[in-house]
Design an enzyme around this catalytic site. Structure first.
Site, short mmCIF file in Angstrom:
data_model
loop_
_atom_site.label_atom_id
_atom_site.label_comp_id
_atom_site.label_asym_id
_atom_site.label_seq_id
_atom_site.Cartn_x
_atom_site.Cartn_y
_atom_site.Cartn_z
N LYS A 53 26.86 13.22 30.71
CA LYS A 53 27.06 14.17 30.42
C LYS A 53 25.69 15.11 31.47
O LYS A 53 25.71 14.41 31.81
CB LYS A 53 26.93 14.67 29.03
CG LYS A 53 26.18 13.95 28.64
CD LYS A 53 25.50 14.71 27.49
CE LYS A 53 24.47 13.52 26.49
NZ LYS A 53 24.63 13.99 25.09
N ASP B 134 3.66 1.38 -1.53
CA ASP B 134 5.08 1.99 -2.41
C ASP B 134 3.31 2.18 -3.48
O ASP B 134 4.24 3.07 -4.37
CB ASP B 134 4.77 0.42 -3.09
CG ASP B 134 6.43 -0.58 -2.30
OD1 ASP B 134 6.92 0.93 -1.07
OD2 ASP B 134 6.32 -1.70 -2.46
N LYS C 111 26.86 5.27 24.16
CA LYS C 111 27.45 6.04 22.83
C LYS C 111 27.33 4.71 21.77
O LYS C 111 28.77 4.16 21.73
CB LYS C 111 29.16 5.97 23.52
CG LYS C 111 30.34 6.98 22.36
CD LYS C 111 31.36 7.18 23.15
CE LYS C 111 32.59 7.68 22.17
NZ LYS C 111 32.70 7.92 20.62
N GLU D 260 1.11 -1.09 -0.23
CA GLU D 260 0.15 0.34 0.44
C GLU D 260 0.94 1.30 -0.08
O GLU D 260 0.59 1.94 -0.77
CB GLU D 260 -0.99 0.20 1.39
CG GLU D 260 -1.34 1.21 1.08
CD GLU D 260 -2.97 1.53 0.26
OE1 GLU D 260 -3.13 1.81 -0.07
OE2 GLU D 260 -3.31 -0.02 -0.64
N LYS E 261 34.64 4.12 27.86
CA LYS E 261 35.14 2.98 26.48
C LYS E 261 35.19 2.00 27.34
O LYS E 261 35.62 2.00 28.21
CB LYS E 261 36.39 3.51 26.04
CG LYS E 261 36.02 4.59 25.65
CD LYS E 261 35.39 5.47 24.03
CE LYS E 261 34.98 4.02 23.02
NZ LYS E 261 36.62 5.09 22.30
#
Length: 657
Positions: free
Chosen positions: A282, A35, A111, A33, A306
């Protein structure tokens, strides 16, 4: 409803459905539909191009390919973060902030391991996107960013100017699908999702970027004219209302809570669609960020934790050899189950024989395992002191474990390949190449159709294609009677192809369409090529010893002979239809000097050129032969000084024969 109203309605509905599909992951209509609506809008835009708007979903693939990316200066710098690697360093950061701003709240978020970009909107319309670059100047990749379906082209709020920052990534699922397709096509595999995303975003042709199905996670508001915010959490919540796909985050205060969240993100990182290489911590309050400020390199109000690659010991119980779709033998270590990066690992890649030999990896060894790029388990080292008595060095087999054909090592690399023309492991890749445009050029037989034919047992080798009936193909998914008839017609037509197409279609290593044309023209028939010795092959210009060896090895293999016999039986052309060309002088330069008795210089030059060589007027180091007649002068002397072979007329005629 007039056409303008219909176009607006279609745009609004398609954008709404696109948001639900690509951002909310909750589609409300079928692909069919969607498309259908998109095709209707495309038709209307072709009829009324003046009505095309920037927010039209048809504009997702932008303009023509670029020659280069223009530089973009970021109004607000895209700063990088200071990395930390353990809990003590996280606490040190929190203590430093607490010395200036006690009892503040933080945002903790995954991250994303991708490529950082800035998206700029004017009056709610997407106008430009740029890579991070050095943080102050990036590259304009607007047209490529338009191809990312989760980036809204128009926002509900029409702020005069808004800039957001996000991370473009390639999902692990898309990465694996693309690599699977590249393997079938015989192309080099992409190393990891991050490199794949970065390379895709920097494609000069947006249509290539569109095929890579990139995505984005928005994690920061850089600039918002006309709106005021006090916290990062407010900005992320607001951006979500503007149809951005925002990063998941938690607002936390206590150090123990923050460390626990970092650990949770690490444990659950494989549950995200994107790769995560860390966690970002942060300050949530935007005013507090201003108080702390930044160094020359990084903000003082944020850090990136990390994750180290998790390593654990396991016992290598066995080594199994898999054969890839390009014929490469890949050894795999079967391990005692071990928990790594949130999943249970039972195997690890061993890459190739050189990797095994270098680390002296043996069955029964205790090995240290980690996940390379957080995806593929690999062996880092062997714990030698735990090696059981009686272990022996491991070597890959001399024959393909799937079909039994001999294996050969690449001349220019460490890969060891099966040489079998009918090897089941290579079936899809071989058939895809056989039917491809530069080979037998069979329209309608793409990888998806061929894969269904293989799985249904209808096709095992290229020769089986020529026995297919319309009803065989019509029963496949997405193939009707008409498509099936067209495919059968294309298969039948390919029987009449020139010989070079067949030679190229066979997938002989180092024999592409250019070499196939030279071989077909030189030998004239496939039988003549099959009987040619290595010496006869290397006598042809552009066919070296390595290529000649690959050709001879392919021709001598029983699977190859069986395939050719079956292709002959179904009527595939084995003869060069173009006039046979004598190319024995290809790449050679002749110089004619002195008085010639048996032919003129023009006649001699014509004979040389007919055989692929060329006739020159002066002698140099690049001269192949000098043909000397009576009273040859300075050219003959120079040829002797340079060591250039000199031929008499009779010797030249003998060379022509």
């Amino acid at each position: 409803m007039n056409y303008q109203e219909e176009m607006k309605q279609l745009r609004d509905e398609l954008n709404a459905h696109g948001y639900r599909y690509y951002v909310e992951d909750a589609p409300t209509i079928s692909d069919f539909e969607y498309d259908r609506m998109l095709r209707r809008l495309e038709d209307l835009e072709r009829e009324h191009p003046e009505e095309i708007t920037p927010d039209s979903p048809t504009q997702r693939v932008g303009g023509p390919a670029l020659s280069e990316f223009a530089p973009v200066e970021h109004p607000v710098p895209l700063e990088s973060l200071q990395d930390v690697f353990n809990g003590d360093e996280v606490r040190e950061f929190l203590d430093r902030v607490d010395d200036t701003l006690p009892r503040v709240a933080y945002s903790v978020e995954p991250k994303v391991d991708g490529l950082s970009v800035a998206l700029e909107y004017r009056d709610g319309v997407f106008v430009r996107g740029a890579t991070r670059g050095d943080g102050r100047v990036g590259e304009d990749v607007t047209e490529n960013l338009r191809t990312i379906r989760s980036i809204p082209m128009v926002l509900p709020d029409k702020l005069p100017r808004l800039i957001v920052r996000g991370e473009v990534y390639m999902s692990r699922q898309v990465f694996e699908e693309i690599n699977a397709r590249r393997e079938i096509e015989g192309k080099p595999l992409m190393a990891n999702p991050r490199n794949a995303a970065a390379g895709s975003l920097r494609q000069l042709d947006p249509k290539v970027a569109a095929q890579r199905r990139l995505d984005i996670a928005i994690f920061n508001l850089q600039l918002a004219e006309g709106r005021e915010f006090t916290t990062h959490t407010e900005t992320i919540d607001y951006l979500a209302t503007q149809h951005f796909k925002v990063i998941p985050h938690k607002r936390l205060q206590a150090a123990d809570e923050i460390l626990a969240e970092i650990e949770r993100l690490g444990d659950e990182r494989m549950e995200y669609p994107f790769d995560i290489d860390g966690a970002v911590i942060k300050l949530d309050d935007l005013g507090d960020r201003t108080v702390l400020g930044s160094t020359a390199k990084c903000p003082k109000w944020a850090i990136a934790y990390k994750y180290p690659p998790e390593q654990k010991p396991s016992v290598l119980k066995d080594i199994v050899v898999q054969v890839g779709r390009t014929g490469v033998l890949t050894p795999k270590a079967m391990l005692e189950p071990v928990r790594l990066a949130g999943t249970t690992v039972t195997f690890a890649t061993l890459h190739n024989q050189d990797f095994i030999t270098e680390k002296d990896i043996r069955i029964g060894d205790t090995v240290i395992v980690q996940k390379a790029g957080e995806i593929i388990p690999e062996i880092v080292e062997v714990v030698r002191e735990k090696r059981p008595a009686g272990t022996v060095p491991y070597y890959l087999p001399d024959c393909c474990p799937v079909c039994g054909a001999p294996v050969s090592r690449d001349e220019d690399g460490a890969a060891i390949r099966c040489t079998g023309a009918e090897c089941p492991a290579q079936r899809l890749r071989n058939l895809t190449h056989f039917a491809s445009r530069n080979a037998m050029d069979i329209d309608g037989l793409g990888p998806a159709v061929l894969n269904q034919l293989i799985e249904s047992g209808l096709v095992k080798t290229a020769a089986d294609l020529y026995t297919l009936q319309v009803q065989d193909i019509a029963q496949l998914d997405r193939m009707g009677e008409k498509s099936a008839q067209n495919a059968v017609n294309a298969i039948a037509a390919s029987k009449e192809n020139d010989l070079w197409r067949l030679i190229n279609a066979l997938g002989i290593r180092q024999v592409g369409d250019k070499a196939a044309k030279v071989l077909a023209s030189h030998f004239g028939t496939f039988d003549a090529l099959a009987e040619a010795s290595a010496e006869e092959l290397t006598a042809i210009n552009d066919v070296g010893a390595v290529t000649a060896a690959y050709i001879r090895r392919w021709m001598e293999d029983p699977q190859s002979r069986d395939l050719i016999s079956r292709l002959k039986a179904v009527g595939v052309n084995m003869t060069c239809k173009e006039e046979k060309v004598d190319s024995r002088f290809m790449g050679m330069t002749f110089v004619l000097t002195g008085a010639l008795e048996k032919f003129t210089r023009d006649e001699a030059g014509e004979m040389i050129e007919k055989r692929g060589g060329k006739s020159a007027g002066s002698v140099s180091k690049k001269t192949s032969y000098v043909v000397a007649g009576e009273n040859a002068g300075s050219k003959l002397r120079k040829a002797r000084e340079l060591g250039i072979p000199v031929l008499t007329e009779d010797e030249f005629l003998e060379l022509l024969k």
